[in-house]
Design a protein around this motif. Structure first.
Motif, short mmCIF file in Angstrom:
data_model
loop_
_atom_site.label_atom_id
_atom_site.label_comp_id
_atom_site.label_asym_id
_atom_site.label_seq_id
_atom_site.Cartn_x
_atom_site.Cartn_y
_atom_site.Cartn_z
N UNK A 23 0.86 -1.19 0.00
CA UNK A 23 0.00 0.00 0.00
C UNK A 23 0.89 1.23 0.00
N UNK A 24 0.29 2.35 -0.33
CA UNK A 24 1.04 3.60 -0.42
C UNK A 24 0.88 4.41 0.86
N UNK A 25 1.96 5.05 1.27
CA UNK A 25 1.93 5.96 2.41
C UNK A 25 2.29 7.35 1.91
N UNK A 26 1.42 8.32 2.21
CA UNK A 26 1.63 9.69 1.74
C UNK A 26 1.79 10.62 2.94
N UNK A 27 2.96 11.26 3.10
CA UNK A 27 3.08 12.29 4.14
C UNK A 27 2.16 13.45 3.75
N UNK A 28 1.25 13.82 4.63
CA UNK A 28 0.21 14.78 4.25
C UNK A 28 0.17 15.97 5.19
N UNK A 29 0.07 17.13 4.60
CA UNK A 29 -0.09 18.37 5.36
C UNK A 29 -1.57 18.69 5.46
N UNK A 30 -1.98 19.28 6.58
CA UNK A 30 -3.40 19.60 6.77
C UNK A 30 -3.94 20.48 5.65
N UNK A 31 -3.12 21.38 5.15
CA UNK A 31 -3.58 22.31 4.11
C UNK A 31 -3.92 21.60 2.81
N UNK A 32 -3.25 20.46 2.56
CA UNK A 32 -3.47 19.74 1.30
C UNK A 32 -4.53 18.65 1.41
N UNK A 33 -5.09 18.49 2.60
CA UNK A 33 -6.00 17.37 2.83
C UNK A 33 -7.23 17.35 1.93
N UNK A 34 -7.96 18.46 1.77
CA UNK A 34 -9.19 18.40 0.96
C UNK A 34 -8.97 17.86 -0.45
N UNK A 35 -7.88 18.29 -1.09
CA UNK A 35 -7.62 17.81 -2.45
C UNK A 35 -7.21 16.34 -2.45
#
Length: 211
Positions: free
Chosen positions: A60-72
């Motif tokens: 599976x894929x793991x994506x480091x995510x920032x709160x600002x980019x979450x909606x997209x």
């Protein structure tokens, strides 16, 4: 389906639980899983990158995510109705950027311990998330429980937790959990973990998958 794994208390085992669940869903049920690593320490992302450097085939894929980019990110990931998105939440709840993340959850998993500070943080997490998102069931998972310690408040704590959701059986503290990565779960911990994962899957994911 979006599953949040969180607790305001650091060290509750959120990231390890995220890995255990991702490994379980892909290995046992063949589900399509993506993990969003929003935890500040990003330990899940680090293990994922290590596996890739060693040229292992990751399930599976793991994506480091920032709160600002979450909606997209959410919009892209949820286009596939069979996709399960696991989100390892940050350890703090004082950022308004978490509101859309919490709102997106279809299920909330909350690992905790029976010590006083952990219980207080867990209850605060439950109250905040339930106020923001009252449709997602909360499942509390007693985690890293030492078998040699007697938890005098356990019955009372479970009773309070049940006002917000359900409480699973405990996951005992074992050094082997440090060996969990994005490739596999050590066989020695499977007897402890599988019964809890099976209950969560049957109660919350199986019906969704059959729709």
């Amino acid at each position: 389906m979006v599953i949040l794994i969180g607790n305001q208390k650091g060290g509750a085992g959120k990231s390890t639980l995220t890995l255990l669940l991702a490994n379980y869903l892909t290995a046992k049920h063949g589900r399509k899983v993506t993990v969003l690593d929003m935890d500040y320490q990003q330990s899940v992302s680090a293990k994922y990158e290590k596996a890739r450097v060693l040229e292992n085939e990751v399930p599976y894929e793991v994506i480091p995510a920032d709160l600002a980019h979450f909606p997209m990110l959410l919009q892209v990931l949820t286009k596939n109705p069979d996709e399960i998105v696991l989100i390892d939440l940050p350890g703090k709840m004082d950022d308004d950027g978490l509101i859309p993340v919490i709102l997106s959850g279809d299920l909330i998993l909350c690992p905790f311990n029976y010590d006083e500070f952990s219980v207080d943080s867990t209850l605060l997490f439950a109250m905040v998330t339930a106020k923001i998102n009252n449709r997602a069931p909360i499942v509390f998972i007693p985690n890293r429980i030492k078998t040699t310690v007697r938890y005098n408040t356990r019955v009372e704590v479970d009773k309070v937790m049940k006002n917000f959701g359900t409480v699973t059986s405990v996951i005992a503290d074992r050094i082997d959990f440090q060996r969990v990565d994005t490739i596999h779960t050590p066989a020695i911990v499977l007897p402890v973990v599988l019964p809890i994962m099976d209950i969560i899957y049957t109660a919350h994911l199986e019906k969704e998958h059959k729709k």
